[in-house]
Design a protein around this motif. Structure first.
Motif, short mmCIF file in Angstrom:
data_model
loop_
_atom_site.label_atom_id
_atom_site.label_comp_id
_atom_site.label_asym_id
_atom_site.label_seq_id
_atom_site.Cartn_x
_atom_site.Cartn_y
_atom_site.Cartn_z
N MET A 1 47.31 -5.12 13.68
CA MET A 1 48.30 -4.30 13.03
C MET A 1 48.92 -5.14 11.93
O MET A 1 49.77 -5.97 12.20
N LEU A 2 48.45 -4.94 10.72
CA LEU A 2 48.95 -5.71 9.59
C LEU A 2 49.77 -4.81 8.68
O LEU A 2 49.31 -3.75 8.26
N THR A 3 50.98 -5.25 8.39
CA THR A 3 51.87 -4.47 7.55
C THR A 3 52.21 -5.19 6.26
O THR A 3 52.13 -6.42 6.17
N HIS A 4 52.56 -4.39 5.30
CA HIS A 4 53.13 -4.87 4.03
C HIS A 4 54.23 -3.88 3.71
O HIS A 4 53.95 -2.71 3.43
N GLY A 5 55.47 -4.32 3.83
CA GLY A 5 56.59 -3.39 3.67
C GLY A 5 56.51 -2.32 4.74
O GLY A 5 56.34 -2.62 5.92
N ALA A 6 56.57 -1.07 4.32
CA ALA A 6 56.55 0.06 5.25
C ALA A 6 55.14 0.62 5.46
O ALA A 6 54.99 1.72 5.99
N CYS A 7 54.11 -0.14 5.04
CA CYS A 7 52.73 0.35 5.15
C CYS A 7 51.91 -0.51 6.11
O CYS A 7 52.20 -1.69 6.32
N LEU A 8 50.88 0.10 6.62
CA LEU A 8 50.01 -0.47 7.65
C LEU A 8 48.57 -0.42 7.17
O LEU A 8 48.14 0.60 6.63
N LEU A 9 47.83 -1.51 7.39
CA LEU A 9 46.41 -1.54 7.02
C LEU A 9 45.63 -0.68 8.01
O LEU A 9 45.66 -0.92 9.22
N THR A 10 44.95 0.34 7.50
CA THR A 10 44.19 1.27 8.34
C THR A 10 42.80 1.49 7.75
O THR A 10 42.56 1.20 6.58
N CYS A 11 41.91 2.00 8.60
CA CYS A 11 40.60 2.40 8.11
C CYS A 11 40.21 3.72 8.78
O CYS A 11 40.60 3.99 9.90
N ASP A 35 33.10 -16.05 25.13
CA ASP A 35 33.91 -17.26 24.97
C ASP A 35 34.86 -17.21 23.77
O ASP A 35 35.34 -18.25 23.33
N GLU A 36 35.12 -16.04 23.22
CA GLU A 36 36.03 -15.91 22.09
C GLU A 36 37.41 -15.50 22.63
O GLU A 36 37.52 -14.58 23.44
N SER A 37 38.45 -16.17 22.17
CA SER A 37 39.80 -15.82 22.61
C SER A 37 40.23 -14.52 21.92
O SER A 37 39.65 -14.13 20.90
N PRO A 38 41.25 -13.86 22.45
CA PRO A 38 41.72 -12.63 21.80
C PRO A 38 42.10 -12.84 20.33
O PRO A 38 41.73 -12.03 19.48
N LEU A 59 49.82 -14.35 13.30
CA LEU A 59 49.72 -13.18 14.17
C LEU A 59 50.50 -13.40 15.46
O LEU A 59 50.49 -14.49 16.02
N ALA A 60 51.13 -12.33 15.92
CA ALA A 60 51.78 -12.32 17.24
C ALA A 60 51.04 -11.28 18.07
O ALA A 60 50.75 -10.19 17.57
N GLY A 61 50.72 -11.61 19.33
CA GLY A 61 49.93 -10.69 20.14
C GLY A 61 50.66 -10.14 21.33
O GLY A 61 51.61 -10.75 21.85
#
Length: 131
Positions: A1-11, A35-38, A59-61
């Motif tokens: 969930m990546l944001t820039h201001g009031a917007c969110l990166l979506t596809c 063997d990949e971490s989250p 990032l915070a998870g």
């Protein structure tokens, strides 16, 4: 969930009947390699899907119960991206298009992946953000 201001990166997901939530608005992400971490998974998927390379410390998870694999956990990572990073996005081979969508639009969108719509709302509410 990546944001820039009031917007969110979506596809917008591909429109194939054999995938979950065809033609729905989604967030970057996917399944972990062995063997990949989250967080390593989140960063790899972000690079593969959008050509973005971020440091793990940005990032915070938060773990949630998995929707597709009962009894397992699924992670949602959040962070912010800059206008410069948005300008260099290189959309990968999955999905129909990408968009910086207003968060309020995503959480109310009838064709947003339902569990992500709910989780975005929960994470932002926990951060003290009004939607």
């Amino acid at each position: 969930m990546l944001t820039h201001g009031a917007c969110l990166l979506t596809c917008l997901r591909d429109d194939y009947g054999w995938i979950p939530f065809p033609a729905h608005w989604d967030l970057p992400g996917g399944g972990a390699e062995p063997d990949e971490s989250p967080v390593e998974c989140a960063l790899r998927e972000l690079d593969e899907e959008f050509g973005l390379r971020l440091a793990a410390g940005r990032l915070a998870g938060r773990a949630f119960p998995s929707v597709s694999e009962p009894g397992r956990l699924s992670w949602l990572f959040s962070g912010t991206i800059t206008a410069t990073e948005i300008a260099v996005i290189r959309f990968g081979g999955e999905g129909q298009e990408w968009r910086m969508m207003p968060v309020a639009e995503f959480v109310a969108h009838p064709r947003a992946v339902p569990h992500f719509r709910d989780r975005v709302r929960l994470v932002l509410a926990g951060a003290g953000c009004g939607i």
